[in-house]
Design an enzyme around this catalytic site. Structure first.
Site, PDB file in Angstrom:
ATOM      1  N   GLU A 116     -24.613  -6.481  12.801  1.00  0.00           N
ATOM      2  CA  GLU A 116     -23.671  -7.073  12.813  1.00  0.00           C
ATOM      3  C   GLU A 116     -22.462  -6.665  12.900  1.00  0.00           C
ATOM      4  O   GLU A 116     -21.694  -5.595  12.979  1.00  0.00           O
ATOM      5  CB  GLU A 116     -23.702  -8.038  11.446  1.00  0.00           C
ATOM      6  N   ASP A 120     -12.785  -7.640   9.133  1.00  0.00           N
ATOM      7  CA  ASP A 120     -11.821  -6.362   8.234  1.00  0.00           C
ATOM      8  C   ASP A 120     -11.327  -7.536   7.619  1.00  0.00           C
ATOM      9  O   ASP A 120      -9.314  -8.234   8.406  1.00  0.00           O
ATOM     10  CB  ASP A 120     -10.860  -5.567   9.275  1.00  0.00           C
ATOM     11  N   TYR A 228     -22.151 -13.699   4.952  1.00  0.00           N
ATOM     12  CA  TYR A 228     -22.975 -12.728   6.284  1.00  0.00           C
ATOM     13  C   TYR A 228     -23.482 -11.923   4.766  1.00  0.00           C
ATOM     14  O   TYR A 228     -24.445 -12.246   5.235  1.00  0.00           O
ATOM     15  CB  TYR A 228     -22.490 -11.807   6.525  1.00  0.00           C
ATOM     16  N   LYS A 316     -17.795   2.776  12.485  1.00  0.00           N
ATOM     17  CA  LYS A 316     -16.238   2.170  12.183  1.00  0.00           C
ATOM     18  C   LYS A 316     -15.569   3.109  14.192  1.00  0.00           C
ATOM     19  O   LYS A 316     -16.552   4.169  14.729  1.00  0.00           O
ATOM     20  CB  LYS A 316     -14.932   3.188  11.405  1.00  0.00           C
ATOM     21  N   CYS A 413      26.330   7.385  13.350  1.00  0.00           N
ATOM     22  CA  CYS A 413      27.736   7.783  12.555  1.00  0.00           C
ATOM     23  C   CYS A 413      28.231   9.358  13.364  1.00  0.00           C
ATOM     24  O   CYS A 413      29.327   9.249  12.430  1.00  0.00           O
ATOM     25  CB  CYS A 413      27.488   7.981  11.281  1.00  0.00           C
ATOM     26  N   CYS A 428      19.806  13.407   8.798  1.00  0.00           N
ATOM     27  CA  CYS A 428      21.771  12.745   8.991  1.00  0.00           C
ATOM     28  C   CYS A 428      21.916  12.400   6.943  1.00  0.00           C
ATOM     29  O   CYS A 428      21.548  12.301   6.777  1.00  0.00           O
ATOM     30  CB  CYS A 428      22.039  11.448   9.328  1.00  0.00           C
ATOM     31  N   CYS A 433      26.376   6.696   5.768  1.00  0.00           N
ATOM     32  CA  CYS A 433      26.083   6.692   7.519  1.00  0.00           C
ATOM     33  C   CYS A 433      25.138   5.322   7.935  1.00  0.00           C
ATOM     34  O   CYS A 433      24.612   4.477   6.698  1.00  0.00           O
ATOM     35  CB  CYS A 433      24.888   7.203   7.623  1.00  0.00           C
TER      36      CYS A 433
HETATM   37  N1  LIG Z   1      -4.001   1.105   4.270  1.00  0.00           N
HETATM   38  C1  LIG Z   1      -4.045   1.623   2.760  1.00  0.00           C
HETATM   39  O1  LIG Z   1      -3.167   2.177   1.961  1.00  0.00           O
HETATM   40  C2  LIG Z   1      -5.650   1.341   2.580  1.00  0.00           C
HETATM   41  C3  LIG Z   1      -5.843   1.593   1.072  1.00  0.00           C
HETATM   42  C4  LIG Z   1      -6.703   1.496   0.199  1.00  0.00           C
HETATM   43  C5  LIG Z   1      -8.019   1.280   1.221  1.00  0.00           C
HETATM   44  N2  LIG Z   1      -8.028   0.080   2.826  1.00  0.00           N
HETATM   45  C6  LIG Z   1      -9.206   0.535   3.707  1.00  0.00           C
HETATM   46  O2  LIG Z   1      -9.793  -0.669   3.031  1.00  0.00           O
HETATM   47  C7  LIG Z   1     -11.096   0.257   3.860  1.00  0.00           C
HETATM   48  C8  LIG Z   1     -12.094   0.987   2.474  1.00  0.00           C
HETATM   49  O3  LIG Z   1     -12.090  -0.241   1.746  1.00  0.00           O
HETATM   50  P1  LIG Z   1     -14.006  -0.914   1.439  1.00  0.00           P
HETATM   51  O4  LIG Z   1     -14.292  -0.167   0.508  1.00  0.00           O
HETATM   52  O5  LIG Z   1     -13.925  -2.907   1.150  1.00  0.00           O
HETATM   53  O6  LIG Z   1     -14.706  -0.189   2.289  1.00  0.00           O
HETATM   54  P2  LIG Z   1     -14.908  -1.034   3.719  1.00  0.00           P
HETATM   55  O7  LIG Z   1     -14.288  -2.003   3.907  1.00  0.00           O
HETATM   56  O8  LIG Z   1     -14.812  -0.360   5.006  1.00  0.00           O
HETATM   57  O9  LIG Z   1     -16.535  -1.607   4.232  1.00  0.00           O
HETATM   58  C9  LIG Z   1     -17.220  -2.399   2.743  1.00  0.00           C
HETATM   59  C10 LIG Z   1     -16.856  -3.731   3.083  1.00  0.00           C
HETATM   60  O10 LIG Z   1     -17.258  -4.270   4.527  1.00  0.00           O
HETATM   61  C11 LIG Z   1     -17.107  -5.542   4.296  1.00  0.00           C
HETATM   62  N3  LIG Z   1     -17.881  -5.938   5.716  1.00  0.00           N
HETATM   63  C12 LIG Z   1     -17.318  -6.744   6.430  1.00  0.00           C
HETATM   64  N4  LIG Z   1     -18.055  -7.048   6.860  1.00  0.00           N
HETATM   65  C13 LIG Z   1     -19.199  -7.018   6.480  1.00  0.00           C
HETATM   66  C14 LIG Z   1     -20.573  -7.339   6.986  1.00  0.00           C
HETATM   67  N5  LIG Z   1     -21.125  -7.503   7.945  1.00  0.00           N
HETATM   68  N6  LIG Z   1     -21.731  -6.424   6.141  1.00  0.00           N
HETATM   69  C15 LIG Z   1     -21.288  -6.048   4.930  1.00  0.00           C
HETATM   70  N7  LIG Z   1     -19.844  -5.815   4.533  1.00  0.00           N
HETATM   71  C16 LIG Z   1     -19.342  -6.201   5.448  1.00  0.00           C
HETATM   72  C17 LIG Z   1     -17.574  -5.881   2.890  1.00  0.00           C
HETATM   73  O11 LIG Z   1     -16.704  -6.891   1.897  1.00  0.00           O
HETATM   74  C18 LIG Z   1     -17.930  -5.034   2.114  1.00  0.00           C
HETATM   75  O12 LIG Z   1     -17.261  -4.253   0.696  1.00  0.00           O
HETATM   76  C19 LIG Z   1     -10.936   0.882   4.303  1.00  0.00           C
HETATM   77  O13 LIG Z   1     -10.774   0.640   5.434  1.00  0.00           O
HETATM   78  C20 LIG Z   1      -9.529   1.843   3.892  1.00  0.00           C
HETATM   79  O14 LIG Z   1      -9.260   2.482   5.277  1.00  0.00           O
HETATM   80  C21 LIG Z   1      -6.509   0.960   3.257  1.00  0.00           C
HETATM   81 ZN   LIG Z   2      24.297   8.778  10.794  1.00  0.00          ZN
END
Ligand SMILES: NC(=O)c1ccc[n+]([C@@H]2O[C@H](COP(=O)([O-])OP(=O)(O)OC[C@H]3O[C@@H](n4cnc5c(N)ncnc54)[C@H](O)[C@@H]3O)[C@@H](O)[C@H]2O)c1
Ligand SMILES: [Zn+2]
Length: 674
Positions: A116, A120, A228, A316, A413, A428, A433
């Site tokens: 599935e 995000d 889900y 991913k 500048c 710079c 600036c």
């Molecule tokens: N940019 C940043 O600074 C930063 C910081 C922390 C985390 N993140 C991002 O957050 C993510 C990591 O967080 P995470 O621990 O939540 O892991 P994740 O989001 O990679 O995976 C786990 C989560 O996916 C979700 N999910 C969505 N669809 C689903 C489905 N069909 N079935 C089951 N679960 C589903 C659930 O909520 C589950 O908890 C990564 O993508 C990471 O890059 C980014």
């Molecule tokens: Zn400058």
């Protein structure tokens, strides 16, 4: 034997990951892309497994990021909400299926799985009792989350009552909250009109919105949900993922639009690829596919680690790419003076938006790729933040194109640019600036810093262009009449801005520290520093050693702070700022009599019966004690709750006294020091 350099890098990575977790999960304001974050985490995991003799302590690689914030009641999930292991490669995926089949002892036969979309969004657990919606809770630390029921009730598509006849006494249904792109755009148009900073992306905005305390504002922002997953269910009414999906439909709940039931790795991978073809058309952003064992009985057989189930994996998708033409290159000067080359592109569709600009990162990167005006380039959008040019299609290069000559003087500048040893950026160094001044002012006034309403980009541009302001302290000397001269400024807006600037003098100390633009000091570090030093003067006087001693401050940050305060021009701005009446509020100090935990270090572990971890920490700190992340000989007390793991064992082996929540409260309530 682990190398000292590995140890140092591990420490650095842990503190970086913690910081980005805080920004992402708690503040919904990530500074880096998911792609870059995942790279940090991968490096950490690799180093940790290459150095198995080093203690993992409370490494962020072991736990799910914690989203809990103040202002919400805590609720303990009946079944934990876990993360998912992930992979980007088919090879690793096939290995995963192999492990699953081995674990189930069905080698030679194919496992039955479901595929599935991976949404995000913002994870949520919705509880229905006898068909009535009673509660919605964030993932939190996976064990307990924030009760966001009031905000979730605004989501139109989430029924308050389930349809159908099979209604369990109680069920925890897991899903993701998200915001449609159109709604995101609508809100940003409003923000632009109000002169406010625009929201960065729909995911962060959805995460920020579910955590708002202002109900009226929440009601104005339309959120959506898709469900889900299954947590607790009493009594059990389904026995597999595919049955569960049918049940969700019968209950009238919004579900993912595509779902595959497959057997074996090959069929699963085909579904993963098919999903990638069609996911652009979905209402919500997706960043992968989730492959799960279909049978709940088989899921139970495999179980889970502390962080993720062993019966599921997220595949991913690599960031999306598109090809286009590079029309020209502009050089931006940021608030730190760094010159960033930006590609001006022939507009192209990428991940659902039109992209006409992309970052070229820095001079070194540009030279390495030999980027030229007129080139065909591949751009990529990683983690929805800023698109970047990842590759030049040199085979399509037109004849007569010339290498790009990076400017030797600042485009804003005219000052000759410098390159500092060990840095990639060309800078710079002229502190006056105009582009830098603009950048610093915008940062200073932004929501994450002094939060001065009405002092947005357009106003800052004019103030700098007309010479009314050349450093942050100047804004405190602006007069009403001068503001009236600005475009679109009437009496009311001028007064409002005067009032907002005046009010900012009484800001919380950490906001000021963040706003100053000290190298390496983001919001989280600013908070740690405010707590540790209580004032700008005190911070200025701190030695390198004292800075490094502060939890959350590493050597690089400490050096940045020292360099900032050593600079004469910065000193002058600070003097001027305080002369203008800047009077930040320090975090509360405690009296000696109250400081009964002075000099004592506590470590808190496991789930406490009534207090959140943050509350227990606040109690210790309110009595002058320190809370550390890992147990060592220096630990005075370990406060252990349920499911206390390695830290408890470590404390016991070191002879550190172990206390429970009740004992902590008793000690905190007593009048004599411990
Ligand atoms: N940019 C940043 O600074 C930063 C910081 C922390 C985390 N993140 C991002 O957050 C993510 C990591 O967080 P995470 O621990 O939540 O892991 P994740 O989001 O990679 O995976 C786990 C989560 O996916 C979700 N999910 C969505 N669809 C689903 C489905 N069909 N079935 C089951 N679960 C589903 C659930 O909520 C589950 O908890 C990564 O993508 C990471 O890059 C980014
Ligand atoms: Zn400058």
């Amino acid at each position: 034997m682990s190398k000292a350099s590995d140890l140092k890098r591990i420490e650095e990575l842990r503190s970086a990951v913690r910081r980005h977790d805080e920004l992402y999960y708690r503040q919904a304001e990530p500074e880096i892309s998911d792609f870059d974050y995942d790279a940090l985490k991968r490096e950490l995991a690799e180093l940790e497994s290459a150095n198995p003799e080093l203690p993992l302590g409370d490494s962020p690689s072991l736990a799910v990021g914690d989203d809990r914030v103040d202002g919400f009641a805590s609720y303990r999930h009946l079944q934990p909400m876990q993360s998912l292991d992930n992979t980007y490669s088919q090879e690793e995926f096939v290995a995963f299926v192999g492990r699953v089949e081995k674990g189930l002892e069905i080698e030679g036969k194919s496992a039955r799985m479901t595929v599935e979309p991976k949404i995000d969004g913002v994870a949520v657990s919705v509880t229905y009792e006898n068909g009535e919606l009673v509660r919605a809770v964030t993932r939190g630390n996976g064990i307990e989350g924030d009760d966001i029921t009031a905000n979730v009730r605004f989501i139109e598509r989430l029924p308050t009552r389930l349809e159908g006849t099979v209604l369990p006494d109680l069920i925890e249904i897991r899903g993701e909250i998200f915001m449609h792109d159109e709604e995101f755009e609508r809100l940003n148009v409003e923000r632009r009109e109000q002169g406010l900073e625009e929201f960065k992306n729909p995911r962060n905005l959805a995460a920020g919105t579910v955590k708002m305390l202002d109900r009226e504002e929440v009601a104005k922002r339309k959120l959506d949900i898709v469900l889900y997953g299954l947590g607790e269910c009493r009594p059990v009414v389904v026995s597999s993922q595919s049955e569960y999906r049918k049940q969700l439909i019968d209950w009238g709940l919004p579900i993912v639009e595509r779902f595959w039931e497959v057997e074996g790795a090959e069929a699963a991978w085909a579904a993963v690829e098919e999903l990638d073809e069609i996911r652009q058309g979905f209402a919500y952003p997706t960043d992968g596919a989730v492959v799960k064992l279909d049978s709940f009985r088989q899921q139970d057989l495999l179980g889970a680690t502390s962080k993720a189930p062993r019966w599921a994996i997220a595949v991913k998708y690599a960031a999306e790419q598109a090809e286009t033409i590079l029309n020209s290159i502009t050089i931006q000067v940021g608030r730190t003076g760094a010159l960033t080359p930006v590609a001006e592109l022939e507009p192209v569709q990428l991940a659902g938006t039109t992209v006409s600009r992309a970052t070229l990162h820095n001079q070194e990167e540009m030279a390495r790729k030999d980027v030229r005006i007129g080139d065909s380039v591949m751009i990529e959008k990683a983690g929805e933040i800023i698109p970047a040019v990842v590759r030049v299609l040199t085979e399509k290069r037109l004849e007569g194109s010339e290498p790009f000559v990076f400017p030797e003087t600042c485009p804003a500048c005219g000052t000759p640019v410098s390159k500092i040893e060990g840095e990639v950026a060309v800078r710079c160094l002229n502190i006056e600036c105009p582009d830098q001044v603009r950048g610093r002012l915008e940062h200073y006034a932004s929501r994450q810093c002094l939060d001065i309403e009405g002092l947005g980009e357009a106003v800052v541009d004019q103030l700098v262009a007309t010479g009314k302001v050349s450093n942050i302290s100047d804004i405190y000397r602006l007069e009403f009449e001068q503001l009236l001269e600005l475009e679109k400024f009437a009496e009311k807006s001028a007064w409002n801005l005067v009032a907002a600037i005046e009010a900012s003098k009484g800001v919380e100390l950490w906001r000021l520290l963040h706003g100053l633009g000290i190298p390496q000091v983001g919001a989280a570090a600013a908070k740690d520093l405010a707590k540790a030093f209580g004032g700008v003067k005190e911070l200025e006087g701190a030695s390198l050693e004292q800075l490094i001693e502060v939890d959350g401050i590493g050597e690089k940050t400490a050096n940045g702070i020292r360099a900032y305060f050593a600079d004469e021009k910065n000193k002058a701005v600070l003097v001027s700022l305080f002369e203008a009446g800047m009077n930040p509020v320090a975090p509360e100090k405690i009296s000696e009599a109250e400081a009964i935990f002075a000099g004592k270090t506590f470590v808190i572990t496991g789930t406490l019966p009534s207090l959140k971890r943050s509350e227990a920490k606040a109690i210790v700190e309110s009595k002058g004690g320190k809370v550390a992340g890992s147990v060592s000989k220096k630990t005075d007390f370990l406060v252990a709750g349920e499911a206390a793991g390695s830290k408890l064992a470590k404390a016991e082996s070191l002879g550190v006294p172990v206390i429970d929540e009740a004992r902590l409260l008793e000690m905190a309530g007593s009048a004599t020091s411990v």
